[in-house]
Write a protein that holds these residues in place. Structure first.
Motif, PDB file in Angstrom:
ATOM      1  N   PRO A  48       0.805  -1.227   0.000  1.00 29.62           N
ATOM      2  CA  PRO A  48       0.000   0.000   0.000  1.00 29.62           C
ATOM      3  C   PRO A  48       0.836   1.274   0.000  1.00 29.62           C
ATOM      4  N   SER A  49       2.024   1.236   0.599  1.00 25.95           N
ATOM      5  CA  SER A  49       2.848   2.446   0.677  1.00 25.95           C
ATOM      6  C   SER A  49       3.327   2.902  -0.699  1.00 25.95           C
ATOM      7  N   ALA A  50       3.348   1.995  -1.666  1.00 31.26           N
ATOM      8  CA  ALA A  50       3.864   2.329  -2.991  1.00 31.26           C
ATOM      9  C   ALA A  50       2.989   3.338  -3.722  1.00 31.26           C
ATOM     10  N   VAL A  51       1.747   3.520  -3.270  1.00 34.51           N
ATOM     11  CA  VAL A  51       0.870   4.511  -3.891  1.00 34.51           C
ATOM     12  C   VAL A  51       1.404   5.915  -3.634  1.00 34.51           C
ATOM     13  N   ASP A  52       1.807   6.179  -2.421  1.00 33.36           N
ATOM     14  CA  ASP A  52       2.180   7.538  -2.026  1.00 33.36           C
ATOM     15  C   ASP A  52       3.668   7.819  -2.134  1.00 33.36           C
ATOM     16  N   ASP A  53       4.512   6.866  -1.710  1.00 34.81           N
ATOM     17  CA  ASP A  53       5.936   7.208  -1.660  1.00 34.81           C
ATOM     18  C   ASP A  53       6.635   7.120  -3.027  1.00 34.81           C
ATOM     19  N   LEU A  54       6.093   6.318  -3.927  1.00 39.62           N
ATOM     20  CA  LEU A  54       6.647   6.190  -5.281  1.00 39.62           C
ATOM     21  C   LEU A  54       8.149   5.900  -5.283  1.00 39.62           C
ATOM     22  N   SER A  55       8.630   5.250  -4.237  1.00 37.24           N
ATOM     23  CA  SER A  55      10.061   4.973  -4.173  1.00 37.24           C
ATOM     24  C   SER A  55      10.520   4.061  -5.309  1.00 37.24           C
ATOM     25  N   TRP A  56       9.635   3.210  -5.783  1.00 33.57           N
ATOM     26  CA  TRP A  56       9.977   2.298  -6.870  1.00 33.57           C
ATOM     27  C   TRP A  56      10.280   3.043  -8.176  1.00 33.57           C
ATOM     28  N   ARG A  93       4.934  10.520 -13.609  1.00 34.08           N
ATOM     29  CA  ARG A  93       5.770  11.224 -14.585  1.00 34.08           C
ATOM     30  C   ARG A  93       6.578  12.335 -13.919  1.00 34.08           C
ATOM     31  N   ALA A  94       5.960  13.050 -12.953  1.00 34.24           N
ATOM     32  CA  ALA A  94       6.690  14.102 -12.236  1.00 34.24           C
ATOM     33  C   ALA A  94       7.848  13.509 -11.433  1.00 34.24           C
ATOM     34  N   ALA A  95       7.606  12.357 -10.803  1.00 35.37           N
ATOM     35  CA  ALA A  95       8.671  11.712 -10.030  1.00 35.37           C
ATOM     36  C   ALA A  95       9.796  11.233 -10.947  1.00 35.37           C
ATOM     37  N   LEU A  96       9.438  10.690 -12.108  1.00 35.92           N
ATOM     38  CA  LEU A  96      10.459  10.262 -13.059  1.00 35.92           C
ATOM     39  C   LEU A  96      11.312  11.451 -13.506  1.00 35.92           C
ATOM     40  N   ASP A  97      10.658  12.576 -13.811  1.00 35.27           N
ATOM     41  CA  ASP A  97      11.401  13.773 -14.210  1.00 35.27           C
ATOM     42  C   ASP A  97      12.333  14.225 -13.098  1.00 35.27           C
ATOM     43  N   GLY A  98      11.832  14.133 -11.844  1.00 29.51           N
ATOM     44  CA  GLY A  98      12.645  14.562 -10.714  1.00 29.51           C
ATOM     45  C   GLY A  98      13.892  13.722 -10.533  1.00 29.51           C
ATOM     46  N   HIS A  99      13.805  12.447 -10.925  1.00 31.72           N
ATOM     47  CA  HIS A  99      14.965  11.552 -10.809  1.00 31.72           C
ATOM     48  C   HIS A  99      15.779  11.517 -12.094  1.00 31.72           C
TER      49      HIS A  99
END
Length: 458
Positions: A48-56, A93-99
């Protein structure tokens, strides 16, 4: 070797969403693993945490695949899931851009397949897959850079591994889904387009041409043993119609009896014909939980307009055989189809009241109109305009007729609450006109189309 994340969007927490074990995505993952790719399945029930933290998202993926099982829950009182998918994909997509990462983004799944042209750009995918995904994903991952920003959908095709390799699921994923009350898992026995022509059904379009593959019994046995070992005790065969080919269906039922796995029960969608005495006898000895049949109406005229290849006589015979052999049954009825009027509602309910036993009726109101179906063609609505929850026209008094005629034993408090919620929702829906001229006019007496809710734009 390509690194691939496979994201089960059907497990997102959304109103009206009830996650089920991701069989389709697991089929794709298994095919990729067998080809030597490195995969990870992201399931929000399992994590469930993968929804919010998007660490993956920060991992060095070459491609990320997203599967959409449903566009909406197809219930009148529920809203679309599309805006939830849009928000989530926007965050990804925003998280991917950030990384500083730019993997290939691929969309697929049965819900996606129905609205692929509308969802491809809206959800920001490089490429989409319509229909079965295993072989197409293998093709894409052979040369992923060729598909970057392609902006097209590719139609799936037959995957030979379905016939040669048992599908074995990860223990951790099986365990988390086994904790649901009444946990059930799906299992495919065949990949063959349904022979019936129901006007509301898009399965032939979703499934595509799979060459009529029937899974070898030894592979089904291996999958059933693994499911049983995981602790799950309920299986649902995901075939469009389990007994569409009676000979093969009898072989599968015989296998279940032969395996005799303690506590394992099963069910499937059946048609009232072919359904002979030998089949009923086999079912009775196989621990079948219930036989699900979907006449969808119990008025012969409406059944014909729905495209059914059987009528109430066949329903009679099927139920009689089930009862004679002690087989529980469930009968699905959906009020509000083509030609539905006061008389047809009364006919269906008279059948229910006089011939069905307590617990046998499964009732709904309203047909969700889906692309590539006879119902959509009758109404003359372009596929793109069906993305918002759109329902076939039915008389506004349908709810009152049901409440007036149906025996109280079929109307427990939960069913009555759902019916009232559906009636309330139907009153809030926008009305759009039926086509003035059509080569295939909608077979209904009513001059208005209830029911296309407005979908928020991105």
């Amino acid at each position: 070797m390509v690194r691939v994340a496979l994201v089960n969007l059907a497990s997102l927490p959304m109103p009206g969403n009830e996650p089920i074990f991701p069989i389709g995505l697991r089929c794709v993952q298994d095919a990729l693993d067998s080809a030597g790719h490195q995969t990870r399945l992201i399931d929000f029930v399992e994590d469930p945490s993968a929804v919010d933290d998007l660490s993956w998202v920060a991992e060095p993926w070459d491609a990320i695949g997203f599967t959409i099982r449903n566009i909406d829950p197809i219930e009148i009182s529920c809203d679309s899931h599309v805006e939830h998918y849009e928000r989530f994909l926007g965050r990804v997509r925003a998280a991917l851009d950030g990384h500083g990462r730019h993997p290939l983004l691929v969309g697929g799944g049965p819900g996606y397949s129905l609205f692929a042209d509308q969802l491809l750009a809206r959800l920001g995918f490089d490429v989409g897959v319509i229909g079965p995904g295993e072989q197409v994903m293998l093709d894409i991952l052979d040369a992923p850079e060729q598909y970057r920003r392609l902006g097209k959908n590719i139609t799936g095709r037959r995957y030979g591994g379905f016939m040669t390799k048992a599908l074995r699921h990860p223990k951790s994923l099986m365990e988390v889904y086994s904790h649901f009350e009444g946990a059930m898992i799906g299992l495919e026995t065949r990949r063959k387009t349904c022979y019936q022509g129901c006007v509301y059904c898009p399965y032939a379009y979703i499934n595509g041409d799979n060459g009529g593959d029937l899974k070898p019994l030894e592979l089904i046995a291996e999958e059933l043993r693994a499911i049983h070992a995981s602790g799950i005790r309920r299986v649902f065969f995901t075939d469009g119609i389990f007994n569409s080919e009676l000979r093969y269906a009898k072989e599968v039922v015989g296998l279940l009896t032969e395996l005799n796995l303690p506590g394992l029960t099963w069910s499937a969608y059946f048609t009232p014909k072919p359904f002979d005495d030998e089949f009923a006898e086999l079912l009775a000895g196989s621990k079948v939980e219930f036989v699900v049949i979907s006449p969808d109406s119990l008025d012969d005229h409406v059944m014909k307009l729905l495209g059914k290849t059987f009528d109430t006589r066949h329903v009679d015979r099927c139920l009689e055989r089930c009862r004679r052999h002690g087989i529980p049954a469930r009968v699905n009825i959906v009020f509000g189809g083509p030609g539905e009027d006061r008389e047809s509602v009364r006919n269906s309910i008279q059948y229910v009241n006089s011939k069905l036993e307590d617990g046998e009726l499964v009732m709904h109101v309203g047909y969700r109109v889906l692309p590539q179906t006879g119902m959509a063609r009758q109404l003359g609505i372009p596929d793109g305009d069906l993305l918002a929850p759109t329902f076939y026209p039915f008389h506004s008094e349908t709810f009152s007729w049901i409440i007036q005629d149906l025996d109280n034993r079929f109307m427990p408090p939960e069913a009555l609450f759902n019916l009232m919620a559906a009636r309330s929702s139907s009153k809030r829906m926008a009305k759009v006109p039926l086509p003035a001229h059509s080569h295939q006019p909608a077979p209904t007496e009513f001059s208005y189309l209830a029911l296309s809710r407005q979908l928020p734009l991105a």
